[in-house]
Design a protein around this motif. Structure first.
Motif, mmCIF file in Angstrom:
data_model
loop_
_atom_site.group_PDB
_atom_site.id
_atom_site.type_symbol
_atom_site.label_atom_id
_atom_site.label_comp_id
_atom_site.label_asym_id
_atom_site.label_seq_id
_atom_site.Cartn_x
_atom_site.Cartn_y
_atom_site.Cartn_z
ATOM 1 N N ARG A 270 0.819 -1.220 0.000
ATOM 2 C CA ARG A 270 0.000 0.000 0.000
ATOM 3 C C ARG A 270 0.848 1.264 0.000
ATOM 4 O O ARG A 270 0.518 2.245 -0.656
ATOM 5 N N TYR A 271 1.931 1.232 0.762
ATOM 6 C CA TYR A 271 2.743 2.434 0.910
ATOM 7 C C TYR A 271 3.992 2.420 0.030
ATOM 8 O O TYR A 271 4.855 3.293 0.156
ATOM 9 N N GLY A 272 4.069 1.451 -0.860
ATOM 10 C CA GLY A 272 5.154 1.437 -1.840
ATOM 11 C C GLY A 272 6.541 1.323 -1.247
ATOM 12 O O GLY A 272 7.494 1.880 -1.792
ATOM 13 N N LEU A 273 6.670 0.614 -0.117
ATOM 14 C CA LEU A 273 7.994 0.427 0.472
ATOM 15 C C LEU A 273 8.837 -0.478 -0.415
ATOM 16 O O LEU A 273 8.316 -1.334 -1.134
ATOM 17 N N GLU A 274 10.131 -0.280 -0.354
ATOM 18 C CA GLU A 274 11.044 -1.030 -1.223
ATOM 19 C C GLU A 274 10.923 -2.536 -0.974
ATOM 20 O O GLU A 274 10.980 -3.009 0.154
ATOM 21 N N PHE A 275 10.743 -3.271 -2.058
ATOM 22 C CA PHE A 275 10.688 -4.732 -1.988
ATOM 23 C C PHE A 275 11.997 -5.258 -2.564
ATOM 24 O O PHE A 275 12.227 -5.207 -3.764
ATOM 25 N N ASP A 276 12.863 -5.745 -1.692
ATOM 26 C CA ASP A 276 14.142 -6.270 -2.151
ATOM 27 C C ASP A 276 14.300 -7.705 -1.675
ATOM 28 O O ASP A 276 13.377 -8.313 -1.136
ATOM 29 N N VAL A 277 15.483 -8.251 -1.867
ATOM 30 C CA VAL A 277 15.708 -9.655 -1.537
ATOM 31 C C VAL A 277 15.596 -9.917 -0.031
ATOM 32 O O VAL A 277 15.173 -11.003 0.390
ATOM 33 N N VAL A 278 15.934 -8.930 0.792
ATOM 34 C CA VAL A 278 15.843 -9.100 2.254
ATOM 35 C C VAL A 278 14.384 -9.227 2.680
ATOM 36 O O VAL A 278 14.011 -10.144 3.431
ATOM 37 N N ILE A 279 13.552 -8.300 2.193
ATOM 38 C CA ILE A 279 12.118 -8.345 2.509
ATOM 39 C C ILE A 279 11.495 -9.623 1.952
ATOM 40 O O ILE A 279 10.715 -10.313 2.620
ATOM 41 N N GLY A 280 11.844 -9.929 0.698
ATOM 42 C CA GLY A 280 11.293 -11.122 0.061
ATOM 43 C C GLY A 280 11.633 -12.387 0.820
ATOM 44 O O GLY A 280 10.775 -13.259 1.032
ATOM 45 N N THR A 281 12.871 -12.508 1.264
ATOM 46 C CA THR A 281 13.303 -13.686 2.015
ATOM 47 C C THR A 281 12.540 -13.809 3.336
ATOM 48 O O THR A 281 12.121 -14.905 3.733
ATOM 49 N N ALA A 282 12.357 -12.670 4.027
ATOM 50 C CA ALA A 282 11.614 -12.680 5.291
ATOM 51 C C ALA A 282 10.165 -13.120 5.061
ATOM 52 O O ALA A 282 9.604 -13.898 5.854
ATOM 53 N N LEU A 283 9.554 -12.652 3.975
ATOM 54 C CA LEU A 283 8.166 -13.036 3.673
ATOM 55 C C LEU A 283 8.064 -14.518 3.318
ATOM 56 O O LEU A 283 7.115 -15.202 3.723
ATOM 57 N N ILE A 284 9.022 -15.032 2.553
ATOM 58 C CA ILE A 284 9.022 -16.466 2.219
ATOM 59 C C ILE A 284 9.090 -17.300 3.492
ATOM 60 O O ILE A 284 8.352 -18.272 3.669
ATOM 61 N N ASP A 285 9.986 -16.903 4.392
ATOM 62 C CA ASP A 285 10.142 -17.622 5.657
ATOM 63 C C ASP A 285 8.851 -17.588 6.467
ATOM 64 O O ASP A 285 8.412 -18.607 7.013
ATOM 65 N N MET A 286 8.214 -16.412 6.505
ATOM 66 C CA MET A 286 6.985 -16.262 7.275
ATOM 67 C C MET A 286 5.856 -17.111 6.689
ATOM 68 O O MET A 286 5.196 -17.865 7.406
ATOM 69 N N TYR A 287 5.641 -17.009 5.387
ATOM 70 C CA TYR A 287 4.568 -17.782 4.758
ATOM 71 C C TYR A 287 4.826 -19.286 4.867
ATOM 72 O O TYR A 287 3.892 -20.073 5.087
ATOM 73 N N GLY A 288 6.083 -19.671 4.731
ATOM 74 C CA GLY A 288 6.422 -21.089 4.864
ATOM 75 C C GLY A 288 6.106 -21.624 6.244
ATOM 76 O O GLY A 288 5.497 -22.689 6.394
ATOM 77 N N LYS A 289 6.496 -20.869 7.283
ATOM 78 C CA LYS A 289 6.266 -21.311 8.662
ATOM 79 C C LYS A 289 4.796 -21.237 9.053
ATOM 80 O O LYS A 289 4.365 -21.928 9.980
ATOM 81 N N CYS A 290 4.045 -20.378 8.362
ATOM 82 C CA CYS A 290 2.617 -20.236 8.673
ATOM 83 C C CYS A 290 1.729 -21.128 7.805
ATOM 84 O O CYS A 290 0.498 -21.040 7.868
ATOM 85 N N GLY A 291 2.335 -21.986 6.959
ATOM 86 C CA GLY A 291 1.568 -22.968 6.204
ATOM 87 C C GLY A 291 1.074 -22.527 4.848
ATOM 88 O O GLY A 291 0.277 -23.237 4.228
ATOM 89 N N CYS A 292 1.501 -21.361 4.366
ATOM 90 C CA CYS A 292 1.055 -20.862 3.059
ATOM 91 C C CYS A 292 2.184 -21.000 2.032
ATOM 92 O O CYS A 292 2.816 -20.012 1.659
ATOM 93 N N VAL A 293 2.414 -22.217 1.586
ATOM 94 C CA VAL A 293 3.508 -22.451 0.640
ATOM 95 C C VAL A 293 3.250 -21.737 -0.681
ATOM 96 O O VAL A 293 4.170 -21.213 -1.313
ATOM 97 N N GLU A 294 1.978 -21.710 -1.105
ATOM 98 C CA GLU A 294 1.650 -21.071 -2.381
ATOM 99 C C GLU A 294 2.021 -19.599 -2.364
ATOM 100 O O GLU A 294 2.589 -19.075 -3.334
ATOM 101 N N ARG A 295 1.711 -18.904 -1.248
ATOM 102 C CA ARG A 295 2.055 -17.481 -1.145
ATOM 103 C C ARG A 295 3.569 -17.311 -1.096
ATOM 104 O O ARG A 295 4.115 -16.336 -1.634
ATOM 105 N N ALA A 296 4.252 -18.250 -0.441
ATOM 106 C CA ALA A 296 5.719 -18.197 -0.395
ATOM 107 C C ALA A 296 6.297 -18.281 -1.802
ATOM 108 O O ALA A 296 7.232 -17.538 -2.154
ATOM 109 N N VAL A 297 5.742 -19.163 -2.623
ATOM 110 C CA VAL A 297 6.202 -19.316 -4.009
ATOM 111 C C VAL A 297 5.949 -18.026 -4.792
ATOM 112 O O VAL A 297 6.804 -17.578 -5.563
ATOM 113 N N GLU A 298 4.797 -17.403 -4.577
ATOM 114 C CA GLU A 298 4.466 -16.160 -5.276
ATOM 115 C C GLU A 298 5.493 -15.067 -4.939
ATOM 116 O O GLU A 298 5.967 -14.346 -5.826
ATOM 117 N N VAL A 299 5.795 -14.946 -3.661
ATOM 118 C CA VAL A 299 6.783 -13.945 -3.242
ATOM 119 C C VAL A 299 8.149 -14.269 -3.843
ATOM 120 O O VAL A 299 8.852 -13.378 -4.347
#
Length: 436
Positions: A270-299
């Motif tokens: 929403r606020y257009g914050l920079e999406f880089d490899v650090v943010i992406g990696t953190a989101l993959i880890d979060m979605y993976g641990k929370c059971g959303c593998v599909e969202r992890a793949v999208e990220v």
């Protein structure tokens, strides 16, 4: 005079090392410059060369060595340039040379020296510099004081940092941030929070420090609460950035707070914050641990330039959910992209094998790690192999693997044995291993 002014203007407008070399040649060959003016211009050129992206540190060092009598400005430029983490030389050597030449430091000299001590965690050198600061009368300069507080905080000497902080006649937000970081590095989260609440002014770095400290200190719920307070504080100088988001996403991952994680991900978009490899990696880890593998793949697919950590995070997400074939497919894709796996990657792959029951793949992975990538297995790799073999009922092979370990098996390795062997007698050895 016109020649000197023109050359000074050229230095200010310099855009490349090639132009810098040409200006250097003009200064050294001009018949219109007296020695004093030429030395002043060379010092200015040296400062630009040492500190500008268009300059060159090796060239600056060569230029410095040719100066017959370097000025304070020249010494400060070299100290500042070599205080960077990429420098192979220590700025302290220039400081020693400076003192030996009879050049008196000023208030601009010390902050970069303390920065170097902070990066190297060299509290001994920092203490000696502190003594010099007091002797030379710069202990009341706020920039020098802030640098000392940060140096002591970085080195884990929070009591020394607090003494300098308490003795300051004037403090700014940098002072408060520096002592706050000291408490968080020492794990004094409650003291850090108390200090944070006392702060009248907070910027993004302040909030990032306290949120990251609580997230990494195992107090993720409080980290999330602090983040929401930051978002709704309506402070134009304290807006969340990618550091904030990475820490908060990590806190969501540790709590399994999927809804919160999705909200933070949405906030990022929403606020257009920079999406880089650090943010992406953190989101993959979060979605993976929370059971959303599909969202992890999208990220994962959205990350433009993936590093080994991003690939490993996605492999780990597959591993958690027993998707072993997908994990090894990703390994092949990773290698095609020219990214080499590291020891964490192999830990994730072995974990995937254990969850998916891929014994042959696990054996292959364990051998390839050593023979192809020359990565010596650590305790975590042995534990994964013992887990894999134990799940498959291959207790004798697990026994042989444990006996072949170059290090003592720890409770994590034995824990996997106990899970699979149950109450059967554990293996004995001449080393006196645990017997049940």
């Amino acid at each position: 005079m016109r020649c000197a002014t023109a050359l000074a203007r050229l230095i200010h407008r310099c855009q490349s090392l090639r132009e810098l070399r040409q200006i250097h040649a003009l200064i050294t060959t001009s018949p219109y410059l007296d020695p004093r003016t030429a030395a002043s211009l060379l010092s200015r050129l040296l400062f630009f060369c040492a500190t500008s992206p268009a300059g060159s540190l090796p060239y600056a060092s060569a230029l410095f060595r040719r100066l017959p009598s370097p000025t304070l400005s020249a010494y400060n430029a070299m100290i500042r340039a070599h205080a960077m983490p990429t420098s192979s030389l220590s700025p302290l050597s220039f400081y020693v040379q400076m003192l030996a030449a009879g050049v008196r430091p000023d208030h601009l000299t010390f902050p970069f020296l303390f920065k170097h001590c902070s990066l190297r965690l060299d509290s001994a050198a920092g203490r000696r510099l502190h003594a010099h600061v007091s002797k030379l009368g710069f202990h009341l300069d706020i920039f020098v004081e802030n640098a000392m507080v940060y140096m002591y905080s970085s080195c884990g000497l929070v009591d020394s940092a607090r003494r300098v902080f308490d003795e300051m006649a004037h403090r700014d937000i940098v002072s408060w941030n520096s002592i706050l970081i000291g408490y968080l590095r020492c794990g004094e989260l409650d003291l850090a929070l108390r200090l944070f609440l006392d702060m009248k002014e907070r910027n993004t770095r302040t909030w990032n420090s306290i949120i990251t400290g609580f997230a990494q200190g195992g107090r993720s719920r409080e980290a999330l609460a602090l983040f929401h307070e930051m978002v709704f504080s309506a402070n134009e100088y304290a807006k969340p950035d990618k550091v904030t988001v990475a820490s908060v996403v990590s806190a969501c991952a540790s709590l399994g707070a999927l809804d919160q994680g999705k909200w933070v991900h949405g906030y990022l978009k929403r606020y257009g914050l920079e999406f880089d490899v650090v943010i992406g990696t953190a989101l993959i880890d979060m979605y993976g641990k929370c059971g959303c593998v599909e969202r992890a793949v999208e990220v994962f697919q959205e990350i433009p330039k993936k590093d080994v950590l991003a690939w490993t995070a996605m492999i780990s997400a597959f591993a958690i959910h027993g998707l072993g074939e997908e994990a090894f497919g990703l390994l092949e894709e990773m290698e095609r992209h020219g990214t080499k796996p590291n020891y964490v990657t192999f830990g994730a792959l072995l974990n995937a094998c254990a969850h998916a029951g891929l014994v042959e793949k696990g054996r292959w992975c364990f051998n390839v790690m050593k023979q192809v990538y020359f990565i010596e297995p650590q305790l975590q790799h042995y534990a994964c192999m013992v887990d894999l073999l134990g799940r498959a009922g291959l207790f004798e092979e697990a026994d042989r693997l444990i006996r072949s370990m170059p290090m003592e098996p720890d409770s994590y390795v034995w824990g996997h044995c106990l899970v699979h062997v149950g109450c059967m007698e554990m293996w004995r050895s001449e080393k006196g291993w645990l017997v049940i």
